[in-house]
Design a protein around this motif. Structure first.
Motif, PDB file in Angstrom:
ATOM      1  N   LEU A 295     -25.038 -12.987  29.928  1.00  0.00           N
ATOM      2  CA  LEU A 295     -26.340 -12.863  30.584  1.00  0.00           C
ATOM      3  C   LEU A 295     -26.729 -14.136  31.329  1.00  0.00           C
ATOM      4  O   LEU A 295     -27.275 -14.075  32.436  1.00  0.00           O
ATOM      5  N   VAL A 296     -26.468 -15.296  30.724  1.00  0.00           N
ATOM      6  CA  VAL A 296     -26.776 -16.551  31.409  1.00  0.00           C
ATOM      7  C   VAL A 296     -25.909 -16.688  32.664  1.00  0.00           C
ATOM      8  O   VAL A 296     -26.398 -17.105  33.727  1.00  0.00           O
ATOM      9  N   SER A 297     -24.638 -16.325  32.564  1.00  0.00           N
ATOM     10  CA  SER A 297     -23.752 -16.398  33.728  1.00  0.00           C
ATOM     11  C   SER A 297     -24.186 -15.417  34.808  1.00  0.00           C
ATOM     12  O   SER A 297     -24.174 -15.752  36.004  1.00  0.00           O
ATOM     13  N   ALA A 298     -24.576 -14.209  34.405  1.00  0.00           N
ATOM     14  CA  ALA A 298     -25.047 -13.226  35.387  1.00  0.00           C
ATOM     15  C   ALA A 298     -26.339 -13.690  36.044  1.00  0.00           C
ATOM     16  O   ALA A 298     -26.548 -13.489  37.254  1.00  0.00           O
ATOM     17  N   MET A 299     -27.222 -14.301  35.265  1.00  0.00           N
ATOM     18  CA  MET A 299     -28.460 -14.843  35.828  1.00  0.00           C
ATOM     19  C   MET A 299     -28.158 -15.898  36.891  1.00  0.00           C
ATOM     20  O   MET A 299     -28.709 -15.884  37.996  1.00  0.00           O
ATOM     21  N   ALA A 300     -27.241 -16.834  36.556  1.00  0.00           N
ATOM     22  CA  ALA A 300     -26.891 -17.887  37.506  1.00  0.00           C
ATOM     23  C   ALA A 300     -26.248 -17.299  38.760  1.00  0.00           C
ATOM     24  O   ALA A 300     -26.560 -17.714  39.887  1.00  0.00           O
ATOM     25  N   ALA A 301     -25.361 -16.323  38.576  1.00  0.00           N
ATOM     26  CA  ALA A 301     -24.698 -15.712  39.718  1.00  0.00           C
ATOM     27  C   ALA A 301     -25.686 -14.966  40.605  1.00  0.00           C
ATOM     28  O   ALA A 301     -25.650 -15.079  41.836  1.00  0.00           O
ATOM     29  N   GLY A 302     -26.583 -14.194  40.001  1.00  0.00           N
ATOM     30  CA  GLY A 302     -27.555 -13.442  40.782  1.00  0.00           C
ATOM     31  C   GLY A 302     -28.486 -14.335  41.581  1.00  0.00           C
ATOM     32  O   GLY A 302     -28.711 -14.118  42.773  1.00  0.00           O
ATOM     33  N   LEU A 303     -29.026 -15.379  40.935  1.00  0.00           N
ATOM     34  CA  LEU A 303     -29.936 -16.279  41.637  1.00  0.00           C
ATOM     35  C   LEU A 303     -29.215 -17.064  42.726  1.00  0.00           C
ATOM     36  O   LEU A 303     -29.771 -17.299  43.813  1.00  0.00           O
ATOM     37  N   ALA A 304     -27.969 -17.477  42.472  1.00  0.00           N
ATOM     38  CA  ALA A 304     -27.219 -18.232  43.473  1.00  0.00           C
ATOM     39  C   ALA A 304     -26.916 -17.364  44.695  1.00  0.00           C
ATOM     40  O   ALA A 304     -27.067 -17.814  45.844  1.00  0.00           O
ATOM     41  N   LEU A 305     -26.506 -16.137  44.474  1.00  0.00           N
ATOM     42  CA  LEU A 305     -26.213 -15.249  45.595  1.00  0.00           C
ATOM     43  C   LEU A 305     -27.476 -14.936  46.398  1.00  0.00           C
ATOM     44  O   LEU A 305     -27.443 -14.881  47.636  1.00  0.00           O
ATOM     45  N   ALA A 306     -28.597 -14.752  45.700  1.00  0.00           N
ATOM     46  CA  ALA A 306     -29.856 -14.494  46.399  1.00  0.00           C
ATOM     47  C   ALA A 306     -30.260 -15.695  47.246  1.00  0.00           C
ATOM     48  O   ALA A 306     -30.704 -15.541  48.396  1.00  0.00           O
ATOM     49  N   ALA A 307     -30.117 -16.892  46.705  1.00  0.00           N
ATOM     50  CA  ALA A 307     -30.490 -18.098  47.448  1.00  0.00           C
ATOM     51  C   ALA A 307     -29.613 -18.279  48.678  1.00  0.00           C
ATOM     52  O   ALA A 307     -30.112 -18.614  49.767  1.00  0.00           O
ATOM     53  N   CYS A 308     -28.315 -18.063  48.524  1.00  0.00           N
ATOM     54  CA  CYS A 308     -27.411 -18.243  49.663  1.00  0.00           C
ATOM     55  C   CYS A 308     -27.575 -17.122  50.692  1.00  0.00           C
ATOM     56  O   CYS A 308     -27.388 -17.347  51.889  1.00  0.00           O
ATOM     57  N   ALA A 309     -27.902 -15.934  50.234  1.00  0.00           N
ATOM     58  CA  ALA A 309     -28.154 -14.847  51.175  1.00  0.00           C
ATOM     59  C   ALA A 309     -29.423 -15.095  51.976  1.00  0.00           C
ATOM     60  O   ALA A 309     -29.529 -14.701  53.147  1.00  0.00           O
ATOM     61  N   ALA A 310     -30.400 -15.771  51.344  1.00  0.00           N
ATOM     62  CA  ALA A 310     -31.664 -16.058  52.029  1.00  0.00           C
ATOM     63  C   ALA A 310     -31.551 -17.270  52.940  1.00  0.00           C
ATOM     64  O   ALA A 310     -32.335 -17.396  53.891  1.00  0.00           O
ATOM     65  N   ALA A 311     -30.603 -18.167  52.679  1.00  0.00           N
ATOM     66  CA  ALA A 311     -30.478 -19.390  53.473  1.00  0.00           C
ATOM     67  C   ALA A 311     -29.991 -19.069  54.880  1.00  0.00           C
ATOM     68  O   ALA A 311     -29.027 -18.320  55.066  1.00  0.00           O
ATOM     69  N   ALA A 312     -30.651 -19.655  55.867  1.00  0.00           N
ATOM     70  CA  ALA A 312     -30.263 -19.412  57.250  1.00  0.00           C
ATOM     71  C   ALA A 312     -29.072 -20.269  57.652  1.00  0.00           C
ATOM     72  O   ALA A 312     -28.291 -19.883  58.520  1.00  0.00           O
ATOM     73  N   THR A 313     -28.939 -21.441  57.027  1.00  0.00           N
ATOM     74  CA  THR A 313     -27.847 -22.346  57.364  1.00  0.00           C
ATOM     75  C   THR A 313     -27.215 -22.880  56.082  1.00  0.00           C
ATOM     76  O   THR A 313     -27.771 -22.763  54.990  1.00  0.00           O
ATOM     77  N   ARG A 314     -26.041 -23.491  56.275  1.00  0.00           N
ATOM     78  CA  ARG A 314     -25.356 -24.087  55.131  1.00  0.00           C
ATOM     79  C   ARG A 314     -26.162 -25.255  54.561  1.00  0.00           C
ATOM     80  O   ARG A 314     -26.148 -25.499  53.349  1.00  0.00           O
ATOM     81  N   GLN A 315     -26.885 -25.978  55.409  1.00  0.00           N
ATOM     82  CA  GLN A 315     -27.686 -27.104  54.943  1.00  0.00           C
ATOM     83  C   GLN A 315     -28.799 -26.633  54.013  1.00  0.00           C
ATOM     84  O   GLN A 315     -29.099 -27.289  53.002  1.00  0.00           O
ATOM     85  N   GLN A 316     -29.427 -25.522  54.345  1.00  0.00           N
ATOM     86  CA  GLN A 316     -30.465 -24.974  53.470  1.00  0.00           C
ATOM     87  C   GLN A 316     -29.894 -24.574  52.116  1.00  0.00           C
ATOM     88  O   GLN A 316     -30.498 -24.835  51.076  1.00  0.00           O
ATOM     89  N   ALA A 317     -28.721 -23.953  52.138  1.00  0.00           N
ATOM     90  CA  ALA A 317     -28.088 -23.550  50.882  1.00  0.00           C
ATOM     91  C   ALA A 317     -27.725 -24.759  50.030  1.00  0.00           C
ATOM     92  O   ALA A 317     -27.909 -24.761  48.810  1.00  0.00           O
ATOM     93  N   HIS A 318     -27.206 -25.809  50.676  1.00  0.00           N
ATOM     94  CA  HIS A 318     -26.861 -27.029  49.946  1.00  0.00           C
ATOM     95  C   HIS A 318     -28.104 -27.685  49.351  1.00  0.00           C
ATOM     96  O   HIS A 318     -28.061 -28.233  48.243  1.00  0.00           O
ATOM     97  N   LEU A 319     -29.213 -27.634  50.091  1.00  0.00           N
ATOM     98  CA  LEU A 319     -30.450 -28.231  49.602  1.00  0.00           C
ATOM     99  C   LEU A 319     -30.897 -27.562  48.313  1.00  0.00           C
ATOM    100  O   LEU A 319     -31.270 -28.237  47.341  1.00  0.00           O
ATOM    101  N   PHE A 320     -30.837 -26.234  48.279  1.00  0.00           N
ATOM    102  CA  PHE A 320     -31.219 -25.541  47.047  1.00  0.00           C
ATOM    103  C   PHE A 320     -30.192 -25.782  45.942  1.00  0.00           C
ATOM    104  O   PHE A 320     -30.551 -25.902  44.766  1.00  0.00           O
TER     105      PHE A 320
END
Length: 397
Positions: A295-320
């Motif tokens: 569950l902890v791994s799934a939580m991390a994976a879900g939030l990471a994918l959501a953040a990267c999907a929302a990021a417009a650029t690679r710099q934004q994704a790296h910032l988060f």
């Protein structure tokens, strides 16, 4: 396509030796370092360096010096019998704090002159934490090893009120000395019985930091893996993948499954090191432990994918991936236990995934119920995955 996305991520990781080390070796090493630091830096395992100078040289001070030197919770260094030398030792950092015994600890007879404070504590403002620890340890050692001296000072206070006379005081002092000679314990020295909520086996202190470090590294590792979404979008590969069966949605699901499995392995390695090096007990709790890892791994994976999907650029994704994860980890208790934080920050910690991950690991390993934390982690994992699927579906081809 889900299997193909899973296989691509696995091969990419396996072919990059540096990434492989960062994913599976570094978390274990970092945990081992943090566990060594924090397991000996909290509670009764804090061993401050105490300087000790006996200027009085009386039987009572000699007993105190011997008791402090024999105490395993302190590192004691004998200093020259001089207050200035003790002060200089503290100022130079040779010791954390110093106790200077300049007078007899036993109360002086009525009418005799004695220093108002027979013990001088020399502190360094840069090591403020050492002062209350030293005072607490001194009080404990006095109660345990010199109870007759403590009682004699109380009797002297009563004598000064006029409630008893010199004869009564002499009788009580003699009675205390006889009891000490018989090595019979004084009742107040065993006034408190300590009971712990921890199980009889394992190391609950280290298990906390294992869960805290696991939460941090699972979020970091998931963010690094999820950055492939941004790379594929910027390189134009996402446009070609969207034309395949299932579109980009199945690619996201494949990445989610891979990152979840990777997180389970990482958490297993961290807790394996905790069990091997610090005696953390996992065996009797392995079903709950595996569910928590998933569950902890799934939580991390879900939030990471959501953040990267929302990021417009690679710099934004790296910032988060850096500042965002660090902020969540700091507030959520992965770096400093939340009970040491201000009350408002403790409450704010419940809005971070790290706090719930730590609660889940604590509950799974026997420190209460993990069910509420499991529910929150499952909700975060599903919400993150759902947000990632919705975001990639909405992006124009």
């Amino acid at each position: 396509m889900i299997g193909a996305a899973f296989r691509v991520m696995a091969l990419t990781l396996l072919r990059d030796r540096a990434a492989l080390v960062m994913a599976f070796v570094l978390p274990t090493v970092i945990f081992a370092i943090f566990a060594a630091i924090f397991s000996g830096a909290v509670g009764d395992r804090i061993r401050i360096h105490l300087g000790l100078a006996d200027l009085a040289g009386t039987p009572a001070t000699a007993r105190l010096v011997s008791a402090l030197a024999a105490d395993t919770s302190l590192r004691v260094t004998r200093l020259p019998a001089d207050l200035a030398a003790a002060t200089e030792a503290v100022r130079a950092g040779e010791v954390d704090v110093a106790l200077v015994l300049r007078g007899d600890l036993a109360a002086a007879p009525s009418g005799a002159s004695a220093p108002d404070h027979p013990v001088v504590l020399v502190e360094n403002p840069a090591k403020a934490l050492a002062t209350p620890i030293a005072l607490g340890q001194l009080q404990r050692v006095l109660n345990e090893a010199l109870p007759d001296v403590v009682l004699s000072r109380i009797v002297a206070d009563v004598e000064r009120t006029g409630k008893i006379g010199p004869d009564e005081r002499a009788f009580l002092d003699e009675a205390f000395a006889e009891q000490r000679a018989r090595k019979e314990p004084f009742s107040f020295s065993a006034l408190v019985e300590r009971q712990s909520t921890a199980a009889a086996v394992g190391n609950a202190r280290v298990s906390y930091y294992a869960g805290a470090i696991a939460a941090v590294f699972l979020l970091f590792a998931a963010m690094q893996g999820a950055l492939s979404l941004v790379e594929e979008r910027e390189s134009g590969l996402a446009d070609r993948l969207s034309a395949g069966p299932g579109g980009l949605g199945v690619i996201v699901v494949g990445k989610f499954l891979f990152l979840t499995l990777q997180g389970v392995v990482q958490a297993g390695l961290i807790f394996g090191a905790a069990a091997l090096l610090h005696g953390v007990t996992i065996g009797p709790h392995w079903p709950a432990f595996l569910l928590t890892c998933g569950l902890v791994s799934a939580m991390a994976a879900g939030l990471a994918l959501a953040a990267c999907a929302a990021a417009a650029t690679r710099q934004q994704a790296h910032l988060f991936a850096t500042f965002g994860v660090l902020l969540l980890s700091a507030v959520g208790g992965s770096m400093v236990p939340r009970f040491l934080m201000p009350p408002w920050l403790q409450q704010a910690g419940w809005f971070t995934p790290n706090a719930w991950a730590i609660e889940a690991f604590q509950g799974a390993l026997g420190e209460g119920s993990a069910v509420p934390a499991w529910g929150v982690l499952a909700a975060l994992a599903l919400a993150g995955l759902g947000a990632a699927l919705a975001l990639v579906a909405r992006r124009p081809a």
